[in-house]
Scaffold this motif. Structure first.
Motif, PDB file in Angstrom:
ATOM      1  N   ALA A 129      44.794  23.118  43.046  1.00  0.00           N
ATOM      2  CA  ALA A 129      44.741  23.141  41.738  1.00  0.00           C
ATOM      3  C   ALA A 129      43.473  23.300  41.022  1.00  0.00           C
ATOM      4  N   GLY A 130      42.436  22.779  41.666  1.00  0.00           N
ATOM      5  CA  GLY A 130      41.400  23.019  41.140  1.00  0.00           C
ATOM      6  C   GLY A 130      40.705  24.435  41.168  1.00  0.00           C
ATOM      7  N   ASN A 131      41.097  24.909  42.395  1.00  0.00           N
ATOM      8  CA  ASN A 131      40.965  26.412  42.587  1.00  0.00           C
ATOM      9  C   ASN A 131      41.695  27.325  41.338  1.00  0.00           C
ATOM     10  N   LEU A 132      42.866  26.931  41.202  1.00  0.00           N
ATOM     11  CA  LEU A 132      43.700  27.775  40.310  1.00  0.00           C
ATOM     12  C   LEU A 132      43.157  27.370  38.843  1.00  0.00           C
ATOM     13  N   ALA A 133      42.457  26.355  38.564  1.00  0.00           N
ATOM     14  CA  ALA A 133      42.041  26.200  37.241  1.00  0.00           C
ATOM     15  C   ALA A 133      40.911  27.170  36.719  1.00  0.00           C
ATOM     16  N   ASN A 134      40.203  27.570  37.975  1.00  0.00           N
ATOM     17  CA  ASN A 134      39.296  28.739  37.709  1.00  0.00           C
ATOM     18  C   ASN A 134      40.141  29.977  37.117  1.00  0.00           C
ATOM     19  N   TYR A 135      41.216  30.257  37.711  1.00  0.00           N
ATOM     20  CA  TYR A 135      41.659  31.643  37.435  1.00  0.00           C
ATOM     21  C   TYR A 135      42.596  31.333  35.837  1.00  0.00           C
ATOM     22  N   TYR A 136      42.950  30.189  35.461  1.00  0.00           N
ATOM     23  CA  TYR A 136      43.369  29.862  34.246  1.00  0.00           C
ATOM     24  C   TYR A 136      42.201  29.725  32.931  1.00  0.00           C
ATOM     25  N   ALA A 137      40.945  29.273  33.528  1.00  0.00           N
ATOM     26  CA  ALA A 137      40.017  29.540  32.698  1.00  0.00           C
ATOM     27  C   ALA A 137      39.314  30.724  32.406  1.00  0.00           C
ATOM     28  N   ALA A 138      39.432  31.609  33.440  1.00  0.00           N
ATOM     29  CA  ALA A 138      38.974  33.133  33.222  1.00  0.00           C
ATOM     30  C   ALA A 138      39.925  33.710  32.242  1.00  0.00           C
ATOM     31  N   VAL A 139      41.061  33.602  32.240  1.00  0.00           N
ATOM     32  CA  VAL A 139      42.264  34.263  31.550  1.00  0.00           C
ATOM     33  C   VAL A 139      42.097  33.727  30.285  1.00  0.00           C
ATOM     34  N   SER A 140      41.807  32.505  30.081  1.00  0.00           N
ATOM     35  CA  SER A 140      41.562  31.746  28.709  1.00  0.00           C
ATOM     36  C   SER A 140      40.528  32.302  28.005  1.00  0.00           C
ATOM     37  N   TYR A 141      39.289  32.483  28.804  1.00  0.00           N
ATOM     38  CA  TYR A 141      38.014  33.009  28.356  1.00  0.00           C
ATOM     39  C   TYR A 141      38.263  34.450  27.732  1.00  0.00           C
ATOM     40  N   LEU A 142      39.131  35.311  28.630  1.00  0.00           N
ATOM     41  CA  LEU A 142      39.221  36.635  28.478  1.00  0.00           C
ATOM     42  C   LEU A 142      40.099  36.934  27.020  1.00  0.00           C
ATOM     43  N   ASN A 143      41.092  35.909  26.786  1.00  0.00           N
ATOM     44  CA  ASN A 143      41.808  36.010  25.627  1.00  0.00           C
ATOM     45  C   ASN A 143      40.940  35.505  24.525  1.00  0.00           C
ATOM     46  N   LEU A 144      39.884  34.732  24.633  1.00  0.00           N
ATOM     47  CA  LEU A 144      38.943  34.347  23.516  1.00  0.00           C
ATOM     48  C   LEU A 144      37.783  35.356  23.406  1.00  0.00           C
ATOM     49  N   GLY A 145      37.671  36.360  24.163  1.00  0.00           N
ATOM     50  CA  GLY A 145      36.773  37.375  23.877  1.00  0.00           C
ATOM     51  C   GLY A 145      35.616  36.983  24.430  1.00  0.00           C
ATOM     52  N   LYS A 146      35.486  35.956  25.270  1.00  0.00           N
ATOM     53  CA  LYS A 146      34.282  35.599  26.104  1.00  0.00           C
ATOM     54  C   LYS A 146      34.229  35.941  27.529  1.00  0.00           C
ATOM     55  N   TYR A 147      33.931  37.205  27.554  1.00  0.00           N
ATOM     56  CA  TYR A 147      33.940  37.959  28.875  1.00  0.00           C
ATOM     57  C   TYR A 147      33.365  37.483  30.002  1.00  0.00           C
ATOM     58  N   GLU A 148      32.025  37.395  29.630  1.00  0.00           N
ATOM     59  CA  GLU A 148      30.944  36.993  30.790  1.00  0.00           C
ATOM     60  C   GLU A 148      31.330  35.594  31.378  1.00  0.00           C
ATOM     61  N   ALA A 149      31.833  34.619  30.332  1.00  0.00           N
ATOM     62  CA  ALA A 149      32.306  33.309  31.096  1.00  0.00           C
ATOM     63  C   ALA A 149      33.612  33.341  31.730  1.00  0.00           C
ATOM     64  N   ALA A 150      34.496  34.562  31.357  1.00  0.00           N
ATOM     65  CA  ALA A 150      35.569  34.763  32.180  1.00  0.00           C
ATOM     66  C   ALA A 150      35.373  35.320  33.375  1.00  0.00           C
ATOM     67  N   MET A 151      34.279  36.162  33.500  1.00  0.00           N
ATOM     68  CA  MET A 151      33.806  36.696  34.911  1.00  0.00           C
ATOM     69  C   MET A 151      33.313  35.531  35.889  1.00  0.00           C
ATOM     70  N   ASP A 152      32.552  34.704  35.101  1.00  0.00           N
ATOM     71  CA  ASP A 152      31.941  33.644  36.009  1.00  0.00           C
ATOM     72  C   ASP A 152      33.110  32.866  36.819  1.00  0.00           C
ATOM     73  N   TYR A 153      34.138  32.499  35.899  1.00  0.00           N
ATOM     74  CA  TYR A 153      35.137  31.597  36.531  1.00  0.00           C
ATOM     75  C   TYR A 153      36.277  32.481  37.366  1.00  0.00           C
ATOM     76  N   LEU A 154      36.300  33.710  37.067  1.00  0.00           N
ATOM     77  CA  LEU A 154      37.160  34.494  37.931  1.00  0.00           C
ATOM     78  C   LEU A 154      36.628  34.844  39.221  1.00  0.00           C
ATOM     79  N   GLN A 155      35.257  34.823  39.411  1.00  0.00           N
ATOM     80  CA  GLN A 155      34.577  35.096  40.664  1.00  0.00           C
ATOM     81  C   GLN A 155      34.501  33.611  41.409  1.00  0.00           C
ATOM     82  N   ASP A 156      34.631  32.583  40.825  1.00  0.00           N
ATOM     83  CA  ASP A 156      34.697  31.542  41.700  1.00  0.00           C
ATOM     84  C   ASP A 156      36.369  31.114  41.970  1.00  0.00           C
ATOM     85  N   PHE A 157      37.189  31.889  41.628  1.00  0.00           N
ATOM     86  CA  PHE A 157      38.628  31.883  42.060  1.00  0.00           C
ATOM     87  C   PHE A 157      38.924  32.385  43.273  1.00  0.00           C
ATOM     88  N   ASP A 158      39.395  31.794  44.383  1.00  0.00           N
ATOM     89  CA  ASP A 158      39.729  32.267  45.669  1.00  0.00           C
ATOM     90  C   ASP A 158      40.986  32.314  45.694  1.00  0.00           C
TER      91      ASP A 158
END
Length: 253
Positions: A129-158
Protein backbone atom coordinates in the motif's frame (compact mmCIF):
# COMPACT_ATOMS: atom_id res chain seq x y z
CA UNK A 1 36.35 -65.54 24.66
CA UNK A 2 34.92 -65.17 21.16
CA UNK A 3 36.77 -62.75 18.95
CA UNK A 4 34.77 -59.64 17.99
CA UNK A 5 34.15 -59.51 14.26
CA UNK A 6 35.42 -56.53 12.26
CA UNK A 7 32.69 -54.12 11.18
CA UNK A 8 31.37 -54.94 7.76
CA UNK A 9 32.87 -58.45 7.48
CA UNK A 10 31.12 -61.85 7.72
CA UNK A 11 31.99 -64.00 10.71
CA UNK A 12 34.34 -66.80 9.71
CA UNK A 13 32.55 -69.91 8.55
CA UNK A 14 29.21 -68.29 7.75
CA UNK A 15 27.92 -68.40 4.20
CA UNK A 16 27.54 -65.26 2.12
CA UNK A 17 23.95 -64.18 1.41
CA UNK A 18 22.38 -63.42 -1.90
CA UNK A 19 25.35 -64.66 -4.02
CA UNK A 20 25.78 -67.95 -5.92
CA UNK A 21 28.65 -70.31 -5.09
CA UNK A 22 30.46 -69.41 -8.32
CA UNK A 23 30.45 -65.64 -7.63
CA UNK A 24 33.73 -64.02 -8.64
CA UNK A 25 36.01 -63.28 -5.76
CA UNK A 26 38.55 -60.59 -5.28
CA UNK A 27 42.13 -60.88 -4.11
CA UNK A 28 42.56 -63.36 -1.29
CA UNK A 29 39.16 -64.95 -1.95
CA UNK A 30 37.23 -61.99 -0.58
CA UNK A 31 33.93 -61.41 -2.43
CA UNK A 32 32.98 -58.29 -4.35
CA UNK A 33 30.02 -57.88 -1.99
CA UNK A 34 32.42 -57.66 0.94
CA UNK A 35 34.46 -55.01 -0.92
CA UNK A 36 31.32 -52.97 -1.53
CA UNK A 37 30.30 -53.24 2.10
CA UNK A 38 33.76 -52.23 3.28
CA UNK A 39 33.70 -49.23 0.94
CA UNK A 40 30.31 -48.21 2.29
CA UNK A 41 31.52 -48.48 5.87
CA UNK A 42 34.62 -46.45 5.06
CA UNK A 43 32.50 -43.69 3.51
CA UNK A 44 30.20 -43.74 6.51
CA UNK A 45 33.09 -43.58 8.94
CA UNK A 46 34.65 -40.71 6.98
CA UNK A 47 31.37 -38.82 7.18
CA UNK A 48 31.11 -39.41 10.92
CA UNK A 49 34.71 -38.32 11.32
CA UNK A 50 34.01 -35.11 9.35
CA UNK A 51 31.01 -34.35 11.55
CA UNK A 52 33.00 -34.95 14.72
CA UNK A 53 35.79 -32.65 13.54
CA UNK A 54 33.32 -29.94 12.49
CA UNK A 55 30.57 -30.48 15.04
CA UNK A 56 30.61 -26.95 16.45
CA UNK A 57 30.44 -24.94 13.19
CA UNK A 58 27.82 -27.33 11.76
CA UNK A 59 25.61 -26.95 14.83
CA UNK A 60 26.07 -23.17 14.78
CA UNK A 61 25.09 -23.05 11.08
CA UNK A 62 21.98 -25.20 11.65
CA UNK A 63 20.88 -23.11 14.64
CA UNK A 64 21.44 -19.90 12.64
CA UNK A 65 19.35 -21.25 9.75
CA UNK A 66 16.52 -22.20 12.10
CA UNK A 67 16.69 -18.74 13.68
CA UNK A 68 16.51 -17.05 10.27
CA UNK A 69 13.50 -19.11 9.16
CA UNK A 70 11.73 -18.61 12.49
CA UNK A 71 12.49 -14.90 12.42
CA UNK A 72 11.12 -14.55 8.90
CA UNK A 73 7.91 -16.33 9.87
CA UNK A 74 7.49 -14.20 13.00
CA UNK A 75 8.15 -11.00 11.05
CA UNK A 76 5.64 -11.93 8.36
CA UNK A 77 2.99 -12.96 10.89
CA UNK A 78 3.29 -10.26 13.53
CA UNK A 79 4.81 -7.27 11.71
CA UNK A 80 4.53 -7.37 7.89
CA UNK A 81 0.98 -8.70 7.56
CA UNK A 82 -0.55 -6.32 10.17
CA UNK A 83 1.35 -3.40 8.60
CA UNK A 84 -0.09 -4.28 5.18
CA UNK A 85 -3.62 -4.39 6.56
CA UNK A 86 -3.19 -1.14 8.48
CA UNK A 87 -1.68 0.70 5.49
CA UNK A 88 -4.52 -0.41 3.22
CA UNK A 89 -7.10 0.74 5.76
CA UNK A 90 -5.37 4.08 6.27
CA UNK A 91 -5.30 4.77 2.52
CA UNK A 92 -9.03 4.29 1.86
CA UNK A 93 -9.97 7.90 2.58
CA UNK A 94 -7.19 9.25 0.38
CA UNK A 95 -8.35 6.97 -2.41
CA UNK A 96 -11.88 8.30 -1.98
CA UNK A 97 -10.67 11.89 -2.43
CA UNK A 98 -8.58 10.81 -5.41
CA UNK A 99 -11.64 9.28 -7.08
CA UNK A 100 -13.44 12.62 -6.54
CA UNK A 101 -10.56 14.43 -8.29
CA UNK A 102 -9.74 16.17 -5.02
CA UNK A 103 -6.04 15.68 -5.55
CA UNK A 104 -4.77 18.23 -3.02
CA UNK A 105 -6.86 16.66 -0.26
CA UNK A 106 -5.81 13.17 -1.32
CA UNK A 107 -2.16 14.13 -0.99
CA UNK A 108 -2.15 15.66 2.47
CA UNK A 109 -5.54 15.87 4.19
CA UNK A 110 -8.23 13.45 3.00
CA UNK A 111 -10.31 14.01 6.13
CA UNK A 112 -11.68 12.04 9.12
CA UNK A 113 -8.24 11.90 10.67
CA UNK A 114 -6.75 9.72 7.93
CA UNK A 115 -3.34 10.37 6.37
CA UNK A 116 -2.83 11.44 2.77
CA UNK A 117 -0.78 9.65 0.14
CA UNK A 118 2.40 11.51 1.09
CA UNK A 119 2.31 10.33 4.71
CA UNK A 120 1.33 6.81 3.72
CA UNK A 121 4.19 6.57 1.22
CA UNK A 122 6.58 7.68 3.97
CA UNK A 123 5.25 5.80 6.99
CA UNK A 124 4.42 2.53 5.21
CA UNK A 125 7.23 2.49 2.66
CA UNK A 126 7.86 -1.22 3.16
CA UNK A 127 4.30 -2.25 2.32
CA UNK A 128 2.45 -2.74 -0.96
CA UNK A 129 0.00 0.00 0.00
CA UNK A 130 2.86 2.38 0.78
CA UNK A 131 4.40 1.62 -2.59
CA UNK A 132 1.07 2.18 -4.37
CA UNK A 133 0.74 5.51 -2.55
CA UNK A 134 3.75 6.68 -4.57
CA UNK A 135 1.80 6.09 -7.78
CA UNK A 136 -1.28 7.89 -6.48
CA UNK A 137 0.89 10.80 -5.34
CA UNK A 138 2.54 10.99 -8.77
CA UNK A 139 -0.80 11.08 -10.60
CA UNK A 140 -2.17 13.62 -8.12
CA UNK A 141 0.80 15.93 -8.65
CA UNK A 142 0.47 15.44 -12.43
CA UNK A 143 -3.13 16.63 -12.31
CA UNK A 144 -2.10 19.58 -10.15
CA UNK A 145 0.56 20.62 -12.67
CA UNK A 146 3.46 19.89 -10.31
CA UNK A 147 5.43 17.76 -12.73
CA UNK A 148 8.79 17.58 -10.98
CA UNK A 149 7.18 16.37 -7.76
CA UNK A 150 5.15 13.88 -9.77
CA UNK A 151 8.32 12.57 -11.40
CA UNK A 152 9.99 12.06 -8.02
CA UNK A 153 7.14 9.96 -6.67
CA UNK A 154 6.71 8.01 -9.88
CA UNK A 155 10.36 7.03 -9.86
CA UNK A 156 9.93 5.71 -6.30
CA UNK A 157 6.99 3.57 -7.40
CA UNK A 158 7.96 -0.08 -7.91
CA UNK A 159 5.60 -1.32 -10.62
CA UNK A 160 4.98 -5.08 -10.61
CA UNK A 161 2.39 -7.39 -12.10
CA UNK A 162 0.56 -7.28 -15.41
CA UNK A 163 -1.10 -3.85 -15.23
CA UNK A 164 1.08 -1.50 -13.16
CA UNK A 165 4.21 -1.45 -15.40
CA UNK A 166 2.11 -0.16 -18.32
CA UNK A 167 0.45 2.44 -16.13
CA UNK A 168 3.77 3.67 -14.77
CA UNK A 169 5.27 3.97 -18.25
CA UNK A 170 2.15 5.77 -19.47
CA UNK A 171 2.22 8.33 -16.66
CA UNK A 172 5.92 8.80 -17.34
CA UNK A 173 4.98 9.59 -20.94
CA UNK A 174 2.43 12.16 -19.76
CA UNK A 175 5.03 13.82 -17.54
CA UNK A 176 7.67 13.98 -20.28
CA UNK A 177 5.06 15.42 -22.61
CA UNK A 178 4.03 18.11 -20.11
CA UNK A 179 7.71 18.97 -19.55
CA UNK A 180 8.22 19.36 -23.30
CA UNK A 181 10.47 16.32 -23.77
CA UNK A 182 8.43 14.78 -26.59
CA UNK A 183 11.09 12.29 -27.67
CA UNK A 184 11.19 10.81 -24.15
CA UNK A 185 7.38 10.87 -24.04
CA UNK A 186 7.17 8.88 -27.28
CA UNK A 187 9.59 6.29 -25.89
CA UNK A 188 7.55 6.01 -22.68
CA UNK A 189 4.28 5.57 -24.58
CA UNK A 190 5.86 2.84 -26.69
CA UNK A 191 6.99 1.12 -23.49
CA UNK A 192 3.48 1.45 -22.04
CA UNK A 193 1.99 -0.25 -25.11
CA UNK A 194 4.58 -3.04 -24.95
CA UNK A 195 3.89 -3.57 -21.24
CA UNK A 196 0.14 -3.61 -21.84
CA UNK A 197 0.42 -6.63 -24.13
CA UNK A 198 -3.07 -7.87 -25.01
CA UNK A 199 -4.83 -5.61 -22.52
CA UNK A 200 -6.96 -3.57 -24.92
CA UNK A 201 -7.89 -0.95 -22.30
CA UNK A 202 -4.39 0.24 -21.40
CA UNK A 203 -2.87 -0.82 -24.73
CA UNK A 204 -5.44 1.08 -26.79
CA UNK A 205 -5.31 4.12 -24.53
CA UNK A 206 -1.55 4.60 -24.74
CA UNK A 207 -1.27 3.59 -28.39
CA UNK A 208 -3.74 6.35 -29.20
CA UNK A 209 -1.64 8.81 -27.19
CA UNK A 210 1.44 7.63 -29.03
CA UNK A 211 -0.22 8.15 -32.41
CA UNK A 212 -1.44 11.64 -31.51
CA UNK A 213 1.99 12.73 -30.29
CA UNK A 214 3.71 11.30 -33.37
CA UNK A 215 1.19 13.16 -35.53
CA UNK A 216 1.86 16.39 -33.63
CA UNK A 217 5.61 15.93 -34.12
CA UNK A 218 5.14 15.47 -37.88
CA UNK A 219 6.23 11.85 -37.85
CA UNK A 220 3.50 10.85 -40.28
CA UNK A 221 4.54 7.30 -41.17
CA UNK A 222 5.05 6.34 -37.52
CA UNK A 223 1.73 7.91 -36.58
CA UNK A 224 -0.01 5.97 -39.36
CA UNK A 225 1.54 2.74 -38.14
CA UNK A 226 0.34 3.48 -34.60
CA UNK A 227 -3.27 4.15 -35.63
CA UNK A 228 -3.36 1.15 -37.97
CA UNK A 229 -2.15 -1.04 -35.14
CA UNK A 230 -4.72 0.54 -32.83
CA UNK A 231 -7.46 -0.45 -35.28
CA UNK A 232 -6.09 -3.95 -35.88
CA UNK A 233 -4.81 -5.06 -32.47
CA UNK A 234 -6.97 -3.06 -30.04
CA UNK A 235 -10.25 -2.85 -31.91
CA UNK A 236 -12.20 -3.42 -28.68
CA UNK A 237 -10.78 -0.26 -27.09
CA UNK A 238 -12.76 2.98 -26.97
CA UNK A 239 -9.93 4.78 -28.79
CA UNK A 240 -10.08 2.46 -31.81
CA UNK A 241 -13.35 4.05 -32.92
CA UNK A 242 -11.43 7.21 -33.87
CA UNK A 243 -8.57 5.41 -35.62
CA UNK A 244 -10.06 5.62 -39.13
CA UNK A 245 -10.45 9.38 -38.83
CA UNK A 246 -6.75 9.84 -38.08
CA UNK A 247 -5.68 7.31 -40.68
CA UNK A 248 -7.65 9.12 -43.40
CA UNK A 249 -6.22 12.50 -42.37
CA UNK A 250 -2.66 11.21 -42.31
CA UNK A 251 -2.96 9.37 -45.63
CA UNK A 252 -4.18 12.54 -47.34
CA UNK A 253 -0.98 14.38 -46.52
Amino acid sequence: MARKNNIGRRPTGTPSKGRAANTNTGIGGESDGDDTLVDFVEVRDQGLDFFERNRKPIIIAVVALIAIVAGALLYQTFIAAPAERNAAEQMQQAQFQFDQDSFSLALTNPGQGYPGFLDIADEYSGTKAGNLANYYAAVSYLNLGKYEAAMDYLQDFDAEGELLPAMKAGVMGDLHSELGDFSAAIDSYREAVDEAGNNYVTGGYYLNKLGLLLRKEGRTEEALAAFRRLKADYSASAEAAQADKYITALESK
